[in-house]
Design an enzyme around this catalytic site. Sequence first.
Site, PDB file in Angstrom:
ATOM      1  N   THR A 270      -5.929   2.000  -5.223  1.00  0.00           N
ATOM      2  CA  THR A 270      -5.666   0.556  -5.119  1.00  0.00           C
ATOM      3  C   THR A 270      -6.475  -0.227  -6.150  1.00  0.00           C
ATOM      4  O   THR A 270      -5.980  -1.174  -6.757  1.00  0.00           O
ATOM      5  CB  THR A 270      -6.016  -0.004  -3.727  1.00  0.00           C
ATOM      6  OG1 THR A 270      -5.444   0.805  -2.725  1.00  0.00           O
ATOM      7  CG2 THR A 270      -5.520  -1.434  -3.565  1.00  0.00           C
TER       8      THR A 270
ATOM      9  N   GLU B 176       0.815  -1.206   0.000  1.00  0.00           N
ATOM     10  CA  GLU B 176       0.000   0.000   0.000  1.00  0.00           C
ATOM     11  C   GLU B 176       0.858   1.269   0.000  1.00  0.00           C
ATOM     12  O   GLU B 176       1.751   1.420   0.845  1.00  0.00           O
ATOM     13  CB  GLU B 176      -0.943  -0.022   1.225  1.00  0.00           C
ATOM     14  CG  GLU B 176      -1.795   1.221   1.399  1.00  0.00           C
ATOM     15  CD  GLU B 176      -2.712   1.517   0.224  1.00  0.00           C
ATOM     16  OE1 GLU B 176      -3.324   0.584  -0.319  1.00  0.00           O
ATOM     17  OE2 GLU B 176      -2.799   2.707  -0.162  1.00  0.00           O
TER      18      GLU B 176
ATOM     19  N   ASP C 170       1.408  -0.126  -4.875  1.00  0.00           N
ATOM     20  CA  ASP C 170       0.194   0.082  -5.682  1.00  0.00           C
ATOM     21  C   ASP C 170       0.107   1.480  -6.292  1.00  0.00           C
ATOM     22  O   ASP C 170      -0.367   1.651  -7.400  1.00  0.00           O
ATOM     23  CB  ASP C 170      -1.087  -0.291  -4.899  1.00  0.00           C
ATOM     24  CG  ASP C 170      -1.397   0.605  -3.716  1.00  0.00           C
ATOM     25  OD1 ASP C 170      -0.513   1.369  -3.270  1.00  0.00           O
ATOM     26  OD2 ASP C 170      -2.547   0.534  -3.213  1.00  0.00           O
ATOM     27  N   HIS C 171       0.593   2.493  -5.573  1.00  0.00           N
ATOM     28  CA  HIS C 171       0.562   3.882  -6.085  1.00  0.00           C
ATOM     29  C   HIS C 171       1.367   4.741  -5.135  1.00  0.00           C
ATOM     30  O   HIS C 171       1.849   4.256  -4.116  1.00  0.00           O
ATOM     31  CB  HIS C 171      -0.879   4.392  -6.214  1.00  0.00           C
ATOM     32  CG  HIS C 171      -1.699   4.179  -4.979  1.00  0.00           C
ATOM     33  ND1 HIS C 171      -1.528   4.917  -3.824  1.00  0.00           N
ATOM     34  CD2 HIS C 171      -2.663   3.265  -4.682  1.00  0.00           C
ATOM     35  CE1 HIS C 171      -2.359   4.493  -2.903  1.00  0.00           C
ATOM     36  NE2 HIS C 171      -3.065   3.467  -3.379  1.00  0.00           N
TER      37      HIS C 171
ATOM     38  N   HIS D 171      -1.384   3.468   4.797  1.00  0.00           N
ATOM     39  CA  HIS D 171      -2.345   4.251   4.017  1.00  0.00           C
ATOM     40  C   HIS D 171      -2.453   5.653   4.599  1.00  0.00           C
ATOM     41  O   HIS D 171      -2.438   5.821   5.818  1.00  0.00           O
ATOM     42  CB  HIS D 171      -3.721   3.563   4.046  1.00  0.00           C
ATOM     43  CG  HIS D 171      -4.692   4.150   3.066  1.00  0.00           C
ATOM     44  ND1 HIS D 171      -5.309   5.370   3.267  1.00  0.00           N
ATOM     45  CD2 HIS D 171      -5.136   3.692   1.876  1.00  0.00           C
ATOM     46  CE1 HIS D 171      -6.091   5.630   2.240  1.00  0.00           C
ATOM     47  NE2 HIS D 171      -5.998   4.629   1.373  1.00  0.00           N
TER      48      HIS D 171
HETATM   49  C1  GP9 Z   1      -9.031   0.169   0.989  1.00  0.00           C
HETATM   50  C2  GP9 Z   1      -7.676   0.094   0.403  1.00  0.00           C
HETATM   51  C3  GP9 Z   1      -7.039   1.445   0.255  1.00  0.00           C
HETATM   52  O1  GP9 Z   1      -9.717  -1.024   0.984  1.00  0.00           O
HETATM   53  O2  GP9 Z   1      -7.674  -0.593  -0.779  1.00  0.00           O
HETATM   54  O3  GP9 Z   1      -7.589   2.101  -0.789  1.00  0.00           O
HETATM   55  P1  GP9 Z   1      -6.879   3.274  -1.585  1.00  0.00           P
HETATM   56  O4  GP9 Z   1      -7.335   4.559  -0.955  1.00  0.00           O
HETATM   57  O5  GP9 Z   1      -5.410   3.123  -1.497  1.00  0.00           O
HETATM   58  O6  GP9 Z   1      -7.403   3.105  -2.951  1.00  0.00           O
HETATM   59 MN    MN Z   2      -3.811   1.927  -2.130  1.00  0.00          MN
END
Ligand code: GP9
Ligand code: MN
Length: 402
Positions: A81, A39, A255-256, A196
């Site tokens: 994500t 994440e 992921d980003h 996150h």
């Molecule tokens: C929430 C997680 C985080 O379920 O996937 O989401 P994001 O904000 O990174 O898209």
């Molecule tokens: Mn994410």
Amino acid sequence: DESDVAEITHYLEDKHNRVTPSNYHGIAKGKNVIVIFLESTQAFVIDKKINDQEVTPFLNKLKDESFYFPNFYHQTAQGKTSDAEFIVDNSLYPLSGGSVFVRKPKNEYLATPEILKKYNYYSASFHGNDSQFWNRLTMYNALGYDRFFSKEDYDVNDENSINYGLKDIPFFEQSMPYLLSLPQPFYAKFLTLTNHFPFLLEPEDQFIPELETEQGVVNRYFTTVRYEDEAIKSFFDQIKDTDLYKNSIFVLFGDHYGISKSYNDALSEVLGHEITVKDQVELQKVPFFIHVPGMKGEVINTVGGQIDLRATIFDLLGVENNDQTYSFGTSLLSNEDNRLVVFRDGTFTTDHYIYSEGTCYSKETSKKVKRNKCSSYFTQVQKELNYSDKIIYGDLFRFFKK
Ligand code: GP9
Ligand code: MN
């Protein structure tokens, strides 16, 4: 519409015919695939030290025992994500607005779980948040997942959760029995959560102290990344105690971005240099590792993006192109001249150049260069995004299926 199908099919097939097969084709045939979404993890944390302490001690070591891709970029847009999941499972681009997961769950897809079914793979996703977040439960059906282990499958309480849900260490711990119960071979993806925005973590989970810049988001980020690293380490420790380890390959990637432009003041202080337009693109690099137990580590400098991740895994698994793997990406383990990484907003990068905000930059010198160094790619950049959009908006995979 349907008349686009032939043109797009031709474009994708032509693209694949130009790729020479890699030396690693099929080396992981029949192995389980464990994909870990890191994440909000950007590549600058790798090998980074804060006050002499590594931010990612486990990942730094894993790098030496894995294929490591230091020139790998995320290509997500507003779907965050869910865009990363979409790109990786379909080798299509995300949409320019919103999340494909939310907007197009009724489409026909030719996603990884479905393709791997022909090789008798079972597919599952693991995530410690509500099953309908990002419309996952619904979209996973469209993508062909057999099982989604979400919040309701875990014991989640005040002590073991923070921010969006279950903390990464208990998440992996509680996932183990489920993972061990899956039919093999499997394709299993794990979506971590603790790193996150706004990067919250209780003192007892902090393995390194927070920084002391003017911006709390940046200060906390390195501490939550360090926690995530510890969680991955504990997951590996648990798997290494089982037979799964030698029968699986491990794919880890960011992921980003986690730190947006708004925090560049503090980030540039931590990185020790100012952040230019060209650097802003380079900051979109995310770590990408493929760990094949028993194999020596290797740095793969090829420029690539999330769109190439699926083709790279398929290359190792020996999945063939004629298995209806219509992909915009190609294996990063194979030789291919003229690689191009396209971002959703039309920004792009090649081995040598970056095009962003209407200006072409040299990667070697970081200087602006003549526009014609970049303009030869404009047509292909637009084609990539247009064709992908056409597939999604026109639900064209209905017609691709034989
Ligand atoms: C929430 C997680 C985080 O379920 O996937 O989401 P994001 O904000 O990174 O898209
Ligand atoms: Mn994410």
